[in-house]
Write a protein that holds these residues in place. Structure first.
Motif, mmCIF file in Angstrom:
data_model
loop_
_atom_site.group_PDB
_atom_site.id
_atom_site.type_symbol
_atom_site.label_atom_id
_atom_site.label_comp_id
_atom_site.label_asym_id
_atom_site.label_seq_id
_atom_site.Cartn_x
_atom_site.Cartn_y
_atom_site.Cartn_z
ATOM 1 N N GLN A 17 -26.441 2.826 -25.674
ATOM 2 C CA GLN A 17 -26.575 3.647 -24.296
ATOM 3 C C GLN A 17 -25.045 3.495 -23.620
ATOM 4 N N PHE A 18 -24.713 2.142 -23.397
ATOM 5 C CA PHE A 18 -23.297 2.052 -23.065
ATOM 6 C C PHE A 18 -22.399 2.905 -23.829
ATOM 7 N N VAL A 19 -22.233 2.776 -24.766
ATOM 8 C CA VAL A 19 -21.256 3.515 -25.895
ATOM 9 C C VAL A 19 -21.663 4.966 -25.766
ATOM 10 N N ASN A 20 -22.727 5.325 -26.169
ATOM 11 C CA ASN A 20 -23.025 6.452 -26.676
ATOM 12 C C ASN A 20 -23.219 7.746 -25.537
ATOM 13 N N HIS A 21 -23.964 6.988 -24.424
ATOM 14 C CA HIS A 21 -24.600 8.157 -23.467
ATOM 15 C C HIS A 21 -24.270 7.539 -21.872
ATOM 16 N N MET A 75 -10.759 -2.924 -21.914
ATOM 17 C CA MET A 75 -11.735 -1.805 -22.565
ATOM 18 C C MET A 75 -12.067 -2.744 -23.976
ATOM 19 N N VAL A 76 -11.119 -3.219 -24.682
ATOM 20 C CA VAL A 76 -11.306 -3.801 -25.967
ATOM 21 C C VAL A 76 -12.154 -5.250 -25.715
ATOM 22 N N ARG A 77 -11.572 -6.042 -24.650
ATOM 23 C CA ARG A 77 -12.328 -7.267 -24.489
ATOM 24 C C ARG A 77 -13.773 -7.214 -23.963
ATOM 25 N N THR A 97 -12.265 8.200 -18.402
ATOM 26 C CA THR A 97 -12.709 7.066 -19.155
ATOM 27 C C THR A 97 -13.099 7.468 -20.465
ATOM 28 N N VAL A 98 -12.756 8.739 -21.143
ATOM 29 C CA VAL A 98 -13.155 9.257 -22.291
ATOM 30 C C VAL A 98 -11.982 8.902 -23.332
ATOM 31 N N ARG A 99 -12.276 8.302 -24.258
ATOM 32 C CA ARG A 99 -11.340 7.536 -25.393
ATOM 33 C C ARG A 99 -12.232 7.797 -26.738
ATOM 34 N N ASP A 149 -17.460 8.204 -23.691
ATOM 35 C CA ASP A 149 -17.060 7.909 -22.215
ATOM 36 C C ASP A 149 -17.268 6.194 -22.116
ATOM 37 N N PHE A 150 -16.157 5.610 -21.923
ATOM 38 C CA PHE A 150 -16.360 4.074 -22.105
ATOM 39 C C PHE A 150 -16.040 3.566 -20.431
ATOM 40 N N VAL A 151 -17.019 4.210 -19.704
ATOM 41 C CA VAL A 151 -16.929 3.907 -18.246
ATOM 42 C C VAL A 151 -17.575 2.513 -18.100
ATOM 43 N N CYS A 152 -18.393 2.231 -19.007
ATOM 44 C CA CYS A 152 -19.037 0.798 -18.843
ATOM 45 C C CYS A 152 -18.014 -0.298 -19.343
ATOM 46 N N PHE A 153 -17.119 -0.088 -19.969
ATOM 47 C CA PHE A 153 -16.335 -1.114 -20.637
ATOM 48 C C PHE A 153 -14.926 -1.152 -19.742
ATOM 49 N N VAL A 154 -14.645 -0.340 -18.845
ATOM 50 C CA VAL A 154 -13.597 -0.453 -18.086
ATOM 51 C C VAL A 154 -13.196 -1.533 -17.009
ATOM 52 N N GLY A 155 -12.324 -2.249 -16.836
ATOM 53 C CA GLY A 155 -12.070 -3.041 -15.669
ATOM 54 C C GLY A 155 -11.281 -2.433 -14.382
ATOM 55 N N ALA A 156 -11.864 -2.575 -13.472
ATOM 56 C CA ALA A 156 -10.959 -2.318 -12.124
ATOM 57 C C ALA A 156 -10.609 -0.799 -12.021
#
Length: 126
Positions: A89-93, A66-68, A22-24, A1-8
């Protein structure tokens, strides 16, 4: 889940009228040192240039910024301004811990140099 890396995310969800996943899946990330362009010092064999690196990311789809945000967060870890444990934690949990983008203090990497080089499609999609 990449919720910690998504913008807006909230803006997109309001506009779309539904909650977006937000799962990729990231298949690979490679850090590649590029060719140095500065001359090598004949006395010690070292280049006086800053080294340039390229980060290749192969994924099944990206969220806005996300990538940025991933790269900006990784740079923060390398600069000892964020712990590897917190990055993990941001990436995996993120989902397990109820984390959100606001929990990640990192700024996105600048867009200069960000390039989409190739898009793959499954044959059965067309």
């Amino acid at each position: 889940d990449f919720v910690c890396f998504v913008g807006a995310l909230q803006q997109y969800q309001r506009k779309a009228g539904y909650a977006m996943s937000t799962v990729r899946t990231i298949h690979s990330i490679e850090l590649i040192r590029e060719q140095d362009h500065a001359p090598t010092d004949p006395n010690n064999g070292f280049s006086h240039a800053n080294h340039n690196y390229r980060i290749d990311i192969r994924l099944d789809g990206a969220l806005y910024k996300m990538v940025r945000n991933l790269v900006g967060t990784a740079i923060r870890v390398c600069a000892d301004r964020l712990s590897e444990e917190r990055f993990n934690q941001f990436v995996n949990h993120a989902g397990d811990l109820g984390l959100a983008r606001d929990d990640n203090p990192s700024r996105p990497a600048p867009p200069q140099g960000l390039t989409l080089e190739q898009v793959y499609y499954d044959d059965d999609e067309f």
